[in-house]
Design an enzyme around this catalytic site. Structure first.
Site, PDB file in Angstrom:
ATOM      1  N   ASP A   1      34.986  45.216  37.262  1.00  0.00           N
ATOM      2  CA  ASP A   1      33.570  45.228  37.607  1.00  0.00           C
ATOM      3  C   ASP A   1      33.015  46.649  37.650  1.00  0.00           C
ATOM      4  O   ASP A   1      33.760  47.639  37.604  1.00  0.00           O
ATOM      5  CB  ASP A   1      33.358  44.570  38.974  1.00  0.00           C
ATOM      6  CG  ASP A   1      33.602  43.071  38.950  1.00  0.00           C
ATOM      7  OD1 ASP A   1      33.471  42.469  37.861  1.00  0.00           O
ATOM      8  OD2 ASP A   1      33.935  42.503  40.008  1.00  0.00           O
TER       9      ASP A   1
ATOM     10  N   TYR B   1      47.000  45.902  40.850  1.00  0.00           N
ATOM     11  CA  TYR B   1      45.832  46.653  41.317  1.00  0.00           C
ATOM     12  C   TYR B   1      46.183  47.343  42.631  1.00  0.00           C
ATOM     13  O   TYR B   1      47.047  46.875  43.389  1.00  0.00           O
ATOM     14  CB  TYR B   1      44.652  45.725  41.570  1.00  0.00           C
ATOM     15  CG  TYR B   1      43.861  45.302  40.363  1.00  0.00           C
ATOM     16  CD1 TYR B   1      42.673  45.956  40.016  1.00  0.00           C
ATOM     17  CD2 TYR B   1      44.261  44.227  39.578  1.00  0.00           C
ATOM     18  CE1 TYR B   1      41.924  45.545  38.926  1.00  0.00           C
ATOM     19  CE2 TYR B   1      43.523  43.821  38.484  1.00  0.00           C
ATOM     20  CZ  TYR B   1      42.349  44.480  38.162  1.00  0.00           C
ATOM     21  OH  TYR B   1      41.601  44.085  37.071  1.00  0.00           O
TER      22      TYR B   1
END
Length: 342
Positions: free
Chosen positions: A157, A214
Site C-alpha cells: 500500500d 514483513y
C-alpha cells in the site's frame, strides 16, 4: 518433505509404467497455464494425460526453486510442466505450456522507499505521486524500447516500504546483469534493483510465492520529524504481553477478522509472528503463506490497542472472524516487505 517418489511415480505414469494414481494431493489445485487459468481438476488432469500417453516421449525433469520442471515431447512439440508439492510431498498443482526454447522470465529483486509513491500497484495517481509498478515499467520501456508489463509478488500500500520486493516479466535476450545496471541508472534513487536472474518461462512472481516476510517497526522513543515516514512512534506498556498475544496467530487460521476487504478464501498459514527489540524499537516479524489486505497493520493495531487498554485478546478477535472488532489500523509507514520465498 520427500517429493521424489511423487514425481518419479508421475513420470512412470506418463511412460505407461505405473498404474497407481497416488501422486496427486487430496487438495490438488488444478492444471493451469501461467496466467492461472484453471484447465482441469485432478480427475480431469489424469484423464487428459491418459489420452496422450501413447504419444509422449523423451520425459525428463529438473529442479527450480521449491518445485520441479518436467519436460516431454508431444507431436513434435516440447511441453514444459511446473510441478508443485504439498507439505507431504504430493503433487498439488501443475502449470503447463508449450516450451519455447531460449525464452525465459526475468526476475528482479528490489527495494524502495514507499513514502514517495502511491502504492506498488499501477492505478490512478494522486497529487502527482506515481506508483512503483508504473515507475519500473517506464524504466524498462526506456531501456528496451518495448512496453513490458510486470508482475509483482506483493501489492504494498501507499507508504509501505520494501527491502525484498520481487517482480517478474517476459524477457528474451537481455542478460540479468544488464537489467540491474541499466535500470539502476534510469530509476529514481528511491528504487534500487538489488538482484536480477532468469527463471523458466512458467515462473510467476505472484502465483509462485511460498512465503512472505514483513516487519513492522514501532519506535518507542521520542518523536523524530525526520523518521516519521519510516516507523510508527508509539509507547508500549508490556512487551511480554504482546509477545504472548502474537503466539495465537501461529498455524493455519481463518484471518477474516484482520482484513477490511472481502476475500473468498481467508485461510492463511502463519509461520512466524514475533517481536524483538532493536535499541528503542519494537520490531514485529510476520512470515506467512500470504496476507489479506491490511492484515498486518490490523494485527499490529489491535495488539497495540490491547496493550494500551490492558484488556482484550488477540485470540478472541481471531476466533470471532469479525472484522468489526478490528477498527485500529496501524499506519503504513512502519511496514516493510522484507523477503519473498519461492
Amino acid at each position: 518433505m520427500y517429493i521424489h517418489s511423487s514425481i518419479d511415480n508421475f513420470v512412470y505414469f506418463l511412460k505407461g509404467e505405473h498404474t497407481k494414481e497416488d501422486f496427486f494431493s487430496s487438495d490438488f489445485k488444478g492444471l493451469r497455464t501461467k496466467d492461472k487459468t484453471i484447465l482441469e481438476s485432478s480427475a480431469l488432469a489424469l484423464s487428459y494425460y491418459k489420452r496422450i500417453l501413447k504419444d509422449i516421449s523423451n520425459i525428463r525433469y529438473e529442479n527450480e526453486d521449491s518445485h520441479i520442471l518436467l519436460f516431454y515431447d508431444l507431436n513434435s512439440l516440447t511441453h514444459i510442466v511446473k510441478v508443485r508439492f504439498d507439505g507431504k510431498g504430493k503433487i498439488n498443482s501443475l502449470v503447463e505450456e508449450i516450451y519455447l526454447k531460449d525464452y525465459h522470465t526475468m526476475v528482479l529483486v528490489l527495494s524502495y522507499d514507499g513514502s514517495l509513491f502511491y502504492g506498488a500497484q499501477k492505478q490512478s495517481t494522486d497529487k502527482g505521486l506515481s506508483t512503483i509498478q508504473e515507475t519500473i515499467e517506464k524504466a524498462i520501456t526506456t531501456m528496451t524500447g518495448f512496453d513490458i508489463p510486470i508482475i509483482m509478488s506483493s501489492r504494498t500500500d501507499r507508504g509501505v516500504h520494501a527491502l525484498g520486493q520481487v517482480i517478474s516479466f517476459d524477457s528474451h535476450s537481455i542478460p540479468p546483469e544488464k537489467y540491474k545496471y541499466a535500470l539502476n541508472n534510469i530509476l529514481p534513487p528511491s528504487i534500487r534493483i538489488k538482484d536480477a536472474y532468469n527463471r523458466s518461462q512458467l515462473f510467476n512472481a505472484r502465483y509462485d510465492v511460498i512465503k512472505k516476510t514483513y516487519q513492522y517497526i514501532v519506535d518507542m522513543g521520542e518523536y523524530d520529524l525526520f523518521k516519521r515516514n519510516y516507523c510508527f512512534f508509539h509507547k508500549v506498556n508490556n512487551i511480554s504481553k504482546i509477545r504472548e498475544e502474537l503466539k495465537c496467530l501461529i498455524g493455519t487460521h481463518d484471518f477474516s477478522a484482520f482484513s477490511k476487504g472481502h476475500k473468498d478464501n481467508s485461510i492463511r498459514t502463519m509461520y512466524d509472528a514475533s517481536i524483538h527489540l532493536s535499541e528503542n524499537k519494537l520490531v514485529f516479524t510476520f512470515t506467512s503463506s500470504g496476507f489479506l489486505h491490511n492484515m498486518i497493520r490490523l494485527i499490529v493495531g489491535s495488539v497495540l490497542e490491547i496493550d494500551k487498554k490492558g484488556v482484550g485478546s488477540l485470540k478472541a478477535i481471531l476466533d470471532s472472524k469479525d472484522n468489526n472488532l478490528t477498527p485500529h489500523l496501524a499506519p503504513p509507514e512502519g511496514l516493510y516487505l522484507m523477503s519473498i520465498s519461492y
